[in-house]
Design an enzyme around this catalytic site. Structure first.
Site, PDB file in Angstrom:
ATOM      1  N   LYS A 143      34.325  17.990  10.205  1.00 19.25           N
ATOM      2  CA  LYS A 143      35.069  16.723  10.242  1.00 19.25           C
ATOM      3  C   LYS A 143      34.108  15.545  10.441  1.00 19.25           C
ATOM      4  O   LYS A 143      34.256  14.499   9.802  1.00 19.25           O
ATOM      5  CB  LYS A 143      36.125  16.765  11.365  1.00 19.25           C
ATOM      6  CG  LYS A 143      37.289  17.694  11.022  1.00 19.25           C
ATOM      7  CD  LYS A 143      38.177  18.010  12.211  1.00 19.25           C
ATOM      8  CE  LYS A 143      39.208  19.071  11.825  1.00 19.25           C
ATOM      9  NZ  LYS A 143      39.976  19.603  12.956  1.00 19.25           N
ATOM     10  N   GLN A 177      40.011  18.734  19.478  1.00 19.62           N
ATOM     11  CA  GLN A 177      39.991  20.007  18.759  1.00 19.62           C
ATOM     12  C   GLN A 177      40.694  21.065  19.613  1.00 19.62           C
ATOM     13  O   GLN A 177      40.410  21.199  20.793  1.00 19.62           O
ATOM     14  CB  GLN A 177      38.530  20.408  18.467  1.00 19.62           C
ATOM     15  CG  GLN A 177      38.384  21.646  17.607  1.00 19.62           C
ATOM     16  CD  GLN A 177      38.955  21.473  16.192  1.00 19.62           C
ATOM     17  OE1 GLN A 177      38.786  20.427  15.567  1.00 19.62           O
ATOM     18  NE2 GLN A 177      39.638  22.491  15.694  1.00 19.62           N
ATOM     19  N   ASP A 202      45.474  12.584  14.458  1.00 19.32           N
ATOM     20  CA  ASP A 202      45.685  14.000  14.146  1.00 19.32           C
ATOM     21  C   ASP A 202      47.176  14.357  14.277  1.00 19.32           C
ATOM     22  O   ASP A 202      47.568  15.502  14.029  1.00 19.32           O
ATOM     23  CB  ASP A 202      44.836  14.848  15.111  1.00 19.32           C
ATOM     24  CG  ASP A 202      44.589  16.259  14.600  1.00 19.32           C
ATOM     25  OD1 ASP A 202      44.635  16.465  13.371  1.00 19.32           O
ATOM     26  OD2 ASP A 202      44.341  17.160  15.428  1.00 19.32           O
TER      27      ASP A 202
END
Ligand code: NAP
Length: 285
Positions: free
Chosen positions: A59, A103, A126
């Protein structure tokens, strides 16, 4: 007389992701020129799980290529929920950070929901907070979960209008199955969710005009259960680059199908980058 075997068209997520990322990079450049500061995504990694380390690295590389800065925060595996929440609250309040990616998974001892909720909704690129989930449910502006958002973009790019179609989503996780069903419902599909307690799963899957496989089990959905002409979205990503759908048999029945890799996967990162620039534009407007 035997009819010629039919083969589905591929939905090329790699190519679509590239197009989206090119447009995102152009917007990032324009924003940097206007404000003197590049859009910035904070990536937060707890522990050293090899898959998570790889995902975050990927990413951040993509960010760099698109002209998006990334600020990486590495935290020890034994961090407490309170310490993680404090870190995320700090990033939420930092005016130089426009998007935040935690994450996951973050470790069993951590209250993952509390951590996600420490992300300011306007930086939740996200799409993991309750505010983002509610926005998806109500059809209000907000950030989509990246994989479901990417799936909707793929459907649009291949002119698949969900209106009136029977959509079956196999899987109901908070980051994938549930939100993609909400987004399909918002686009007027008739949505059915399947999960580990579903009885007669094959029967339900056979009704799908649009099938989303989000199970996490290699080649779990077989071609014989796919309706002739269905659109098959395989969100699964299992070891060895294997999806949740048995590709060869499914491709004989589907009209459109996503390959693994190169289908849904690249779309997830493309949406993450695009939403980071969306956030940066709004926060610096
Ligand atoms: P997850 O949290 O493990 O959820 C799996 C879902 O599948 C659950 O809802 C579970 O039902 C259901 N399920 C499990 N076994 C089943 C069975 N035998 N019959 C019917 N349903 C069953 O997984 P996830 O995070 O949603 O991920 C799903 C897949 O997508 C994985 O392969 C993952 O690697 C992939 N993924 C890909 C991306 C990407 O960017 N391409 C992003 C995220 C995830 P219950 O709720 O009843 O347990």
């Amino acid at each position: 007389m035997t009819s010629a075997p039919k083969t589905a068209r591929f939905m090329d997520g790699t190519a679509l992701a590239r197009e989206i990322t090119e447009r995102t990079a152009a917007r990032a450049k324009a924003l940097t020129e206007r404000t003197g500061k590049a859009p910035c995504l904070a990536t937060v990694l707890v522990g050293e799980d090899p898959a998570s380390v790889t995902y975050v690295k990927m990413k951040r590389n993509r960010c760099a290529k698109a002209g998006i800065e990334s600020r990486h925060v590495e935290l020890p595996a034994d961090i407490t929920t309170e310490e993680l929440v404090a870190t995320l609250t700090g990033l939420s309040e930092d005016p130089d950070v426009h998007g935040i990616l935690l994450q996951h998974p973050v470790g069993e001892h951590i209250d993952e929901r509390a951590a996600f909720e420490a992300i300011a909704p306007e930086k939740d690129v996200d799409g993991v907070t309750m505010a983002s989930f509610a926005a998806m449910g109500f059809g209000l502006p907000g950030f989509a979960s990246c994989t479901p958002g990417g799936i909707m973009r793929l459907l649009d790019a291949y002119d698949v209008d969900p209106t009136g179609k029977r959509a079956v989503v196999v899987g109901r996780s908070a980051i994938l199955g549930k939100p993609v069903g909400l987004l399909l419902l918002g686009r007027n599909a008739t949505v059915t969710y399947c999960h580990s307690r579903t009885t007669d799963l094959s029967e339900v899957v056979r009704e799908a005009d649009i099938l989303v496989a989000a199970v996490g089990r290699p080649e779990f959905i077989r071609g014989e259960d796919i309706k002739e002409g269905a659109v098959v979205i395989d969100a699964g990503y299992n070891p060895g680059n294997v999806g949740d759908v048995h590709f060869a048999s499914a491709a004989e029945r589907a009209s459109l199908i996503t390959p693994v890799p190169g289908g849904v996967g690249p779309m997830t990162i493309a949406v993450l980058l695009e939403q980071t620039v969306d956030a940066a534009e709004r926060l610096t407007a």
